[in-house]
Design an enzyme around this catalytic site. Structure first.
Site, PDB file in Angstrom:
ATOM      1  N   ASP C 245      -3.143   2.535 -12.324  1.00 39.81           N
ATOM      2  CA  ASP C 245      -4.097   1.444 -12.082  1.00 39.81           C
ATOM      3  C   ASP C 245      -4.362   1.226 -10.593  1.00 39.81           C
ATOM      4  O   ASP C 245      -4.695   0.111 -10.169  1.00 39.81           O
ATOM      5  CB  ASP C 245      -3.620   0.134 -12.729  1.00 39.81           C
ATOM      6  CG  ASP C 245      -3.480   0.261 -14.242  1.00 39.81           C
ATOM      7  OD1 ASP C 245      -4.193   1.074 -14.833  1.00 39.81           O
ATOM      8  OD2 ASP C 245      -2.645  -0.458 -14.813  1.00 39.81           O
ATOM      9  N   ALA C 246      -4.209   2.260  -9.808  1.00 36.40           N
ATOM     10  CA  ALA C 246      -4.349   2.107  -8.361  1.00 36.40           C
ATOM     11  C   ALA C 246      -5.433   2.996  -7.769  1.00 36.40           C
ATOM     12  O   ALA C 246      -5.581   3.077  -6.558  1.00 36.40           O
ATOM     13  CB  ALA C 246      -3.010   2.399  -7.672  1.00 36.40           C
TER      14      ALA C 246
END
Lengths: 301, 301, 301, 301
Positions: C245-246
């Site tokens: 999620d980065a």
């Protein structure tokens, strides 16, 4: 008929008391109404799971939506309306609408050629998002028949001309009745509905207009928005009444645009607005969260 | 006058070349314009720090905003306009506007009785948010004099009646001229500006209208919004032209409302919209980011 | 091979010069780049229809997207890349990406059990909203096969366990390659993609995360949002990189919630956010409007 | 003291029964509570003008805010609390808070160097938007003294160092008490409040954090947002508790940004968010519309 004591009768009938009852009320504002109604439900062993009320102080009007679990409710489902009429509606001059969660509304979708709103509705329906039945789709064109077939829903075409409009609408209404349709969704249906049909479905026809009403009433609102140079476009879902794009507004939303947008990109951006705004309105209607009063909607939580 | 070779002249004059130049251009769309203009700046050693352009393909119109550092620019500041006119504007039939970051626009605020927009502007001014001077405030009422005094800005009252309007506006325009005012902000000024004054400040008078234009033109838009039962209210800042609430829109924003809102709460919610939308428009005007074309704005990044 | 003069060669090859060329550029910021590139296109008779550029002054980085009509362009389509490399890319140390409007990107959708994002994508695809091909859908479950079949798109199931993951992904990648897939959309695919696969599709895997990143990374973001008591929920589409999620964020949007919302209603409201946010990101990727730089996206107009 | 029959007592005391009573209630959810409380008010001739309730079914918790006109209310103002305690609170294990519209909350603003939130609050105060008193402003710097003086509000500076912090806060608390302060607003006050002070004002210290919490907790959230490359920034107002930026959230809002934004422009855009979000939270606190439960807020209409 053998006389049975009241309690026994109730217990017997109660076998069917399942799900929730939803009661929408409108009357003149009078002190004590909330107390009386919540008391009525509570003493009869109904468990209130939702209550929202509104007082329009200007109009001195009271509105309420109350939902309770029927499981232990002492009054049998099919008598609640009668009891409520006798005990409260007559006394307060109320209008009221009683629904049960087990009774699914039956929706007919009207479409023309654009598929985005139709797909959005059918995808939700298909995924079980909504407590609704869709027995049929009506269109004035053949174009979207494949979409209806994808989802296995009967698709009926009624071509509309100036000459045949009254007759075609009569046929449509017959079909709606045969299918037990309780409300209609105009999913970019490009025909004006006649007053006769509106009168048959008062506050039961939901339209999506592709502008932020009351701006850009009528045809080609994206062209109008482009010409005016607005910085935000919108979409509006409303109940249809006899005046064009002037019915009670249910839901609106907007999207930011810039000078770089052409009419074409407005149409593109607008599609997302239209489908979401229409679906939100339909969802509220299905959940019996809307009351109409003086051409405005009270939308309960 | 002794003749000096060109380069020496430039070097001398260049002593003043500080800050940035901002050039706004509008002409018919023609291939090669961007290449020519960026080339002109680059070969003359200007460092482009910002470029934004727009082509309205429908109108075949080209728009550009270009900003460059003057420090090493070979053409002296006070000759840039002349050079540009000769080399490009004549050739392409351009309209252009040349600004320098060191020249602050001078703003006059017109107010009546409501303070929220005025406070918002003066707080920003006072905090140094904007590259602007505010030499004076004009009002048709005494009410906001204390606010002007809080911020140490001269406050002039011109009461307006049907009879004295022309004379009062003439006096206002004289005062504006004496103060070198370059643009006017109507911060909830409750008077219609005459055509004479508008003609004197074309696309230089910014108004805030408390609705989502073109919905609810004219008086009491919150009352109109309440009556219509909209679910979203808005505010619109626009340049003032001869037609009421119909000038080029600069900025709009909206806020969600519900059936629970009364006219009073709409007015409350609207105040925040009004002040923010007006200040955003003023900020863009101060930064020379707006071009007006056919009653619409092109707003550069 | 018979020698032909250059012009004749060009004219012949030009027979294929149709549609638009789209050039994305990234290099160190240097004065004159815009002038040179626009000049290159203009003198070779390309008609620029779109230009957007960005300078990241902090990183001293230049970004540009330029689109021009090929019809009269003197350089043949299949040589443009070579010319550009030779004339500019080498000189300025540029990275560049050249696309043609006629070459449709080929997208593979990965899904698990939830249908809302899939329906939204397929409805757009089916309506011709996007310039894309969807040769196949991949899933780790059978559930959504009927949806794929509704739209006539091949549906391949690769069940994933800890043990078989590497092998299954290898099989998936083989299938992707055979189908000429150029990018992947994770439409609520509930599996972490391995680093090998990410490395094969750098900045070419688009995910939708059902929170306003970087808040609520990882599992069950709606539960996390409910626990924290936020007043707004969000959804984020981003390119997938090696860190959970980065990756570079492409698009985000939000929806207002209240204390009345349960986790279930958050999930409901979130669905609309997810599908719209994902589709906006996919649309920008298809239109070649995204450049990635230092884990952030530059998104051209 | 001469004995008077109850009714006479009531009539006499009632002379003071003006304005509205506002009652906030929290207890375990039990059937019949709404009925009992609305009944209590109605039979005692209170006219309910506002009722909002909420049931957290997960936590089995009931929340209610009810407002009624005191004019004809039979129970004297200063006895309502006692009656309510005896009749209902004891019975249901309620927590309740009773307010009267005539009792203005007294707010102290804490500031450091930035003026935008302070101006926004003082402008509203000065325009009479809020039913509040502001007896003093506290700062750790001299910078904003002129703003306080513009509005004629006492300004006290307590410079804070590691060494003197406990003593300075003790002095501040003494001052707050002397001024009858009921709640504190941290208007971009750049100091962490100690646990002692928080314990003295539980759920009575409102902070504005310049991010969309829980993203970007702690220092320099705009820098963090810039680094992460988000497409939307936010601001969050919350009650301060012992954990940094982790207190109950009252209000949040967001603004869209792009890759073109630098940290500086984020700071600029954020200022408008911060001041509006903070003022909305303050307004709700002033109107006694907030209940805190398990580190979350219930915000009544």
């Amino acid at each position: 008929m053998v006389f049975l004591p009241l309690v026994t009768q109730l217990i017997q009938t109660n076998m069917d008391n399942q799900g929730n009852a939803i009661l929408l009320i409108h009357c003149q504002d009078t002190p004590g109404i909330i107390a009386e109604i919540t008391n009525f439900i509570t003493v009869n062993k109904g468990n209130i799971v939702n209550l929202d009320q509104h007082v329009d102080h200007g109009a001195n009007a009271f509105f309420m939506r109350i939902e309770w679990q029927l499981e232990k409710f002492l009054i049998p489902k099919d008598r609640i309306g009668e009891y409520f009429q006798t005990l409260y509606a007559n006394k307060y001059g109320m209008e009221f609408w009683l629904y049960f969660s087990g009774q699914k509304p039956r929706m007919c979708i009207f479409v023309s050629k654009m598929s985005h709103c139709l797909y959005d509705i059918l995808a939700r329906y298909s995924a079980g998002e909504w407590n609704v039945d869709i027995p049929l789709i009506i269109s004035n064109h053949e174009d979207l028949r494949p979409v209806a077939e994808q989802f296995g829903i009967p698709f009926h075409v009624f071509e509309i001309t100036k000459e045949n409009k009254a007759a075609q609408e009569a046929a449509e209404m017959k079909l709606l009745e045969e299918n037990g349709v309780t409300f209609i969704v105009l999913a970019r249906y490009m025909q004006v509905i006649s007053d006769e049909m509106i009168a048959r479905y008062p506050n039961k026809i939901i339209n999506i207009h592709h502008s932020f009403l009351p701006a850009f009433i009528g045809a080609k609102p994206y062209h109008q928005a482009y010409e005016r140079g607005v910085k935000i476009i919108g979409a509006t879902s409303h109940y249809v009444n006899a005046e064009l794009d002037a019915g009670p507004i249910i839901e609106q939303d907007v999207a930011r645009i810039t000078h770089k947008d052409s009419v074409d990109t407005l149409v593109n951006k607008g599609r997302d607005l239209e489908k979401i705004v229409l679906s939100r309105a339909v969802s509220k209607h299905i959940d019996r969260k809307i009351l109409v009063f003086r051409n405005k909607t009270v939308i309960f939580d």
